[in-house]
Design an enzyme around this catalytic site. Sequence first.
Site, PDB file in Angstrom:
ATOM      1  N   ARG A 206      -2.211  45.793   2.865  1.00  0.00           N
ATOM      2  CA  ARG A 206      -1.680  44.486   4.354  1.00  0.00           C
ATOM      3  C   ARG A 206      -2.442  43.682   3.770  1.00  0.00           C
ATOM      4  NH1 ARG A 206      -2.383  49.974   6.421  1.00  0.00           N
ATOM      5  NH2 ARG A 206      -0.695  51.491   6.619  1.00  0.00           N
ATOM      6  N   LYS A 256      -5.917  49.737   9.492  1.00  0.00           N
ATOM      7  CA  LYS A 256      -5.414  50.201  10.576  1.00  0.00           C
ATOM      8  C   LYS A 256      -5.435  52.216  10.944  1.00  0.00           C
ATOM      9  CE  LYS A 256      -0.404  49.993  11.869  1.00  0.00           C
ATOM     10  NZ  LYS A 256       0.710  49.404  11.455  1.00  0.00           N
ATOM     11  N   ARG A 335       4.094  43.514   0.408  1.00  0.00           N
ATOM     12  CA  ARG A 335       4.398  44.725   0.313  1.00  0.00           C
ATOM     13  C   ARG A 335       5.282  45.597   0.903  1.00  0.00           C
ATOM     14  NH1 ARG A 335       0.603  48.426   3.097  1.00  0.00           N
ATOM     15  NH2 ARG A 335       1.047  49.660   4.216  1.00  0.00           N
ATOM     16  N   HIS A 358       0.133  55.016   4.233  1.00  0.00           N
ATOM     17  CA  HIS A 358       0.327  55.602   5.248  1.00  0.00           C
ATOM     18  C   HIS A 358      -0.461  57.240   5.352  1.00  0.00           C
ATOM     19  CE1 HIS A 358       4.293  52.742   5.386  1.00  0.00           C
ATOM     20  NE2 HIS A 358       2.789  52.103   5.611  1.00  0.00           N
ATOM     21  N   TYR A 368     -19.852  53.283  -1.487  1.00  0.00           N
ATOM     22  CA  TYR A 368     -19.211  53.849  -2.340  1.00  0.00           C
ATOM     23  C   TYR A 368     -19.589  54.533  -3.380  1.00  0.00           C
ATOM     24  CZ  TYR A 368     -19.798  48.942  -4.237  1.00  0.00           C
ATOM     25  OH  TYR A 368     -20.254  47.585  -3.779  1.00  0.00           O
TER      26      TYR A 368
END
Length: 398
Positions: A206, A256, A335, A358, A368
Amino acid sequence: MSKIMIGKYEGTLYEEAGGYTGAISLGFAADGKRLRLKRKGKTKAEVKDKLIGAVKDLESGVKSPENYTVRNAVEDWFATGLKKQSASTIGTLKILADQHVIPLIGKAKLSTLKADDVDTWLEGLTGKLATRTLVSVHSILKRATRHAQARELVIRNVAELVITPKGKEGRPSKALTRDQAAALLDAAKTSPLHAYVVVSLTTGIRTEEARALRWDHVVTWVPKDKAWRPVLEAGFNHKRFAIYVWRADRVGGDTKTRKSRRSLELPDQAATALKQHRAAQAAQQLEAGELWTDHGLVFSTGVGTALDAHNVRRSFRAIIKRANLEGDWVPRELRHSFVSIMSDNDVPLETIADLVGHAGTRVTEQVYRHQLKPVIATGAGTMNRVFGTTRKSKRKSA
């Protein structure tokens, strides 16, 4: 002068300055001063109605100033009601309020605003605004009035009693074809936004994720360590690269949704673009000197600060023009183009969903360096085939 009764309150009504003034006695303050509530109007009936309304507000605990307008409520909401919103979100809301709320309904008194007034206002915008924008504009009035309610400046929120009408059809998002994407990538080579475009198009992240990407989240596979290491530590002299999409230009800095957190292997073209971009950014930092503010961002301004979404769109339009692409294109459609290219090349829907964050991809929330992260390599392999590959070996997810 005549005496009047408004509920349990006694008052007077008298002529003044070409009209009438009504005053009711509210008793005495702690310092002995008399407390009176006054309202003015052109007729006796108008003054009485105002006094009745003022008494109702008084008894309900609402202390709305007589001339408190929708504009006042919206401005107060912007001043103190958006503390948890990002600067970009506030900026967008301010533009909508200045264009569609304050000029059109801002003069209405909040205490006398009716649902019909809100309906009429919104219906007048249906031919100008898309449904999504209309919902946002309506939301500004609802939230501003709710903010006033919490401060006892109005009794009811009539804006919440109204259903947002359907606006005009918005411009549907579109996707670049393979040839258009190739032309765009070629045109972007001379732009400071080159690496931004390449990474966005070839990974599907995004726009808010790209703007928030940090260098410590750009990693390379170090075979001797059997681990992913930050490129700023391990260097670019390796074969495999990836990005950790764990942040976004949103309030709190998170993506998001939790499922949006993902780790993606980079196609060769994106890795090369980032290597060149890092060298250019280092030169920028030297030139900026003390003006440089190091936020560790991959994509930044000439002084190290975060890119503004509006500036990105403006630079992107220049690239579109240079690529001779017809129509109006925006960065978020990179995207969409990624998804389209994946689908055209028979990538399963479930894998595409993982790639764009998604559903299906679960990445630990720990830093990480403390744990190996799964890296989705399918997108990189497909993009290498579409735009030309430099390695023939088949990769596997780490």
